[in-house]
Design an enzyme around this catalytic site. Structure first.
Site, PDB file in Angstrom:
ATOM      1  N   TYR A 173      -3.126  -0.562  -4.179  1.00 54.79           N
ATOM      2  CA  TYR A 173      -2.622   0.384  -3.188  1.00 54.79           C
ATOM      3  C   TYR A 173      -3.099   1.767  -3.567  1.00 54.79           C
ATOM      4  CZ  TYR A 173       0.748   3.164  -0.457  1.00 54.79           C
ATOM      5  OH  TYR A 173       1.330   4.066   0.413  1.00 54.79           O
ATOM      6  N   ASP A 183      -8.631   5.361  -9.393  1.00 56.34           N
ATOM      7  CA  ASP A 183      -7.387   5.871  -8.819  1.00 56.34           C
ATOM      8  C   ASP A 183      -6.331   5.899  -9.930  1.00 56.34           C
ATOM      9  OD1 ASP A 183      -5.192   4.936  -6.030  1.00 56.34           O
ATOM     10  OD2 ASP A 183      -4.986   6.354  -7.672  1.00 56.34           O
ATOM     11  N   LYS A 188       1.548  12.086  -8.847  1.00 56.48           N
ATOM     12  CA  LYS A 188       2.727  11.787  -9.677  1.00 56.48           C
ATOM     13  C   LYS A 188       2.865  12.751 -10.871  1.00 56.48           C
ATOM     14  CE  LYS A 188       2.439   6.977  -8.155  1.00 56.48           C
ATOM     15  NZ  LYS A 188       3.630   6.715  -7.334  1.00 56.48           N
TER      16      LYS A 188
HETATM   17  P1  KE4 Z   1       1.426   9.079  -2.741  1.00 54.57           P
HETATM   18  O1  KE4 Z   1       0.734   9.422  -1.427  1.00 54.57           O
HETATM   19  O2  KE4 Z   1       2.622   8.170  -2.549  1.00 54.57           O
HETATM   20  O3  KE4 Z   1       1.751  10.325  -3.579  1.00 54.57           O
HETATM   21  O4  KE4 Z   1       0.377   8.282  -3.659  1.00 54.57           O
HETATM   22  C1  KE4 Z   1      -0.224   7.122  -3.124  1.00 54.57           C
HETATM   23  C2  KE4 Z   1      -0.709   6.250  -4.275  1.00 54.57           C
HETATM   24  C3  KE4 Z   1      -2.064   6.235  -4.577  1.00 54.57           C
HETATM   25  N1  KE4 Z   1      -2.544   5.487  -5.596  1.00 54.57           N
HETATM   26  C4  KE4 Z   1      -1.711   4.736  -6.367  1.00 54.57           C
HETATM   27  C5  KE4 Z   1      -2.282   3.921  -7.483  1.00 54.57           C
HETATM   28  C6  KE4 Z   1      -0.312   4.728  -6.106  1.00 54.57           C
HETATM   29  O5  KE4 Z   1       0.502   3.964  -6.882  1.00 54.57           O
HETATM   30  C7  KE4 Z   1       0.206   5.494  -5.043  1.00 54.57           C
HETATM   31  C8  KE4 Z   1       1.678   5.502  -4.683  1.00 54.57           C
HETATM   32  N2  KE4 Z   1       2.518   4.641  -5.430  1.00 54.57           N
HETATM   33  C9  KE4 Z   1       3.718   4.163  -4.762  1.00 54.57           C
HETATM   34  C10 KE4 Z   1       4.461   3.230  -5.721  1.00 54.57           C
HETATM   35  N3  KE4 Z   1       3.834   1.966  -5.803  1.00 54.57           N
HETATM   36  C11 KE4 Z   1       4.579   5.283  -4.267  1.00 54.57           C
HETATM   37  C12 KE4 Z   1       5.997   4.904  -3.908  1.00 54.57           C
HETATM   38  C13 KE4 Z   1       6.213   4.887  -2.431  1.00 54.57           C
HETATM   39  O6  KE4 Z   1       5.290   4.498  -1.684  1.00 54.57           O
HETATM   40  O7  KE4 Z   1       7.335   5.254  -2.039  1.00 54.57           O
END
Ligand code: KE4
Length: 447
Positions: free
Chosen positions: A154, A254, A282
């Site tokens: 993801y 990523d 994060k």
């Molecule tokens: P954000 O747009 O949520 O800040 O980041 C997206 C993203 C991109 N790449 C990786 C490897 C990520 O894990 C994420 C976001 N992680 C999720 C948890 N698996 C965020 C939690 C959520 O979607 O509420």
């Protein structure tokens, strides 16, 4: 320790959370601002949080939990760390946003480059913005239109990346019994530009690169997967990944989740990766909204205003967020042994969980690397690939999650997510967590 079923476990009051959830559902889809927070795959009332400190969350009903979510990764120092709180408070005295460059952006960019090896960095406001921008940049730099991702990885919710993705999509697909996780609203024309391969399948990746490597602008990957649950890359797979660069295809790591978590230099340092671009999120914002992408200067200089690849953002480089991110990275760098501490806690937690599950006669596979960990239920052997993770028993996980929650342990509310250990977690937290896990596994064993 007498093992108890769910019914013998403490029953917590969720009155205030339930009331807020009902109000929230009137004005927000599903009552939440990010799907996984709705507890749909684990059931029960999502806890509305009133405050957080160190390794603890406290909900609006006054219940306190040992927090293994850490806001999905940012809170590696624990919640409300004094150095981070002080940095934000000091920045606040100078205003909140300028829409013009400020010193904090330069300081954080210099810190990120020094810690990661990136030559240039551009700040955005989320991990999604970072990956979306990095892919556009890769297409603009190479002049190629196809990209490749891995099943169960993801990278945020940009259209072209919502193709067989992990995290909430995988959780949702599992609930629907869907063949592959994806999203409505993404035109097939967009999805067709994203090729999908299997993580840790080096042979198929090499074959795909030999056939279509010359068409690929970039491969984007999670260096340590957190979004299918934790999947740890094999050395052979990492070697095959770097083979992409022989085809003129850029390698995008990523590190939104693994950056500054797997080591101070991220998974790149821990696994000796040599990407062309990185994405971060994060931890880089210390709990405030920050994403970033960066890497080779010759590639980054293609970004506007220097080059033809456009990307912009009103709040990019926000002074409060820069202060929080800088304080976080400085504190990590100033704390000798912090990553060994995180690794030791992660390893002890993983081993304790394996032993507790075995004691209860529950089949689990625990994948752990550093401070990231997932307990896969109902399977045994190795879990290194998406299809192995997808076979996990989500009903057993849901029972275990609720049994942990009611004992004051807030785990990630999905089978297909990682938990995040912080530097604030203590030996007493570990002991309480493992005692709660023993009772929770017993509840699963009685299903
Ligand atoms: P954000 O747009 O949520 O800040 O980041 C997206 C993203 C991109 N790449 C990786 C490897 C990520 O894990 C994420 C976001 N992680 C999720 C948890 N698996 C965020 C939690 C959520 O979607 O509420």
């Amino acid at each position: 320790m007498t093992n108890s079923s769910l019914s013998d476990l403490p029953q917590l009051s969720t009155t205030q959370s339930a009331a807020l959830f009902e109000r929230a559902k009137v004005v927000t889809p599903g009552g939440v601002n990010s799907p996984v927070r709705a507890f749909k795959s684990v059931g029960g009332v999502p806890r509305f949080i009133a405050s957080a400190q160190g390794s603890r969350l406290t909900d609006v009903d006054g219940q306190t939990y040992i927090d293994y979510l850490g806001s999905w990764g940012p809170m590696i120092l624990g919640h409300n760390h004094p150095r981070v709180a002080k940095a934000i408070a000091q920045a606040l005295t100078h205003g909140t946003s300028y829409g013009a460059p400020s010193a904090g952006e330069v300081a954080l960019a210099e810190q990120v480059c020094r810690l990661t090896g990136a030559q240039k960095v551009r700040f955005v406001n989320s991990g999604t913005e970072a990956t979306m921008s990095a892919l556009r940049l890769a297409r603009g730099f190479t002049g190629r239109k196809y990209t490749l991702k891995f099943r169960g990885n993801y990278h945020g919710h940009a259209d072209s990346l919502l193709v067989e993705a992990g995290s909430g999509l995988m959780t949702h697909a599992a609930q629907l019994g869907a063949a592959a996780p994806g999203s409505a609203g993404v035109p097939e024309e967009y999805a067709s530009l994203t090729l999908v391969a299997d993580y840790n399948d080096a042979d198929s990746l090499r074959r795909l690169l030999n056939e279509r490597g010359h068409e690929l602008a970039a491969i984007i990957f999670e260096p340590v997967v957190g979004n299918a649950g934790v999947l740890i890359p094999t050395p052979e797979f990492l070697s095959a990944l770097h083979g992409a660069q022989h085809h003129g295809c850029l390698l995008i790591a990523d590190e939104v989740m693994t950056g500054f978590r797997q080591a101070l230099g991220g998974a790149t340092e821990r696994l000796s990766l040599r990407p062309d671009l990185w994405c971060w999120g994060k931890i880089i914002g210390g709990g405030l909204p920050v994403g970033a992408y960066g890497g080779r200067a010759d590639i980054m200089d293609v970004v506007s205003p220097l080059g033809p690849v456009y990307q912009a953002g009103t709040l990019s480089g926000n002074p409060l967020a820069m202060a929080a991110g800088l304080a976080t990275l400085q504190q990590l760098e100033d704390t000798p042994g912090v990553y060994q501490q995180l690794d030791d806690y992660g390893a002890a937690l993983a081993q304790g969980l394996r032993e507790a599950a075995q004691q209860a006669g529950v089949r689990v596979v625990v994948n752990q690397l550093g401070s990231m960990l997932t307990v896969f239920f109902g399977i045994e052997g190795d879990v290194t690939r998406y299809d192995q993770a997808a076979a996990a028993d989500t009903a057993q996980f849901a029972t275990w999650f609720q049994a942990m929650l009611t004992q004051g342990v807030y785990w990630a509310p999905s089978q297909f997510e990682s938990v995040f250990i912080s530097a604030a977690h203590t030996q007493a937290d570990l002991e309480h967590t493992l005692a709660a896990a023993a009772r929770a596994f017993a509840a699963v064993g009685e299903m």
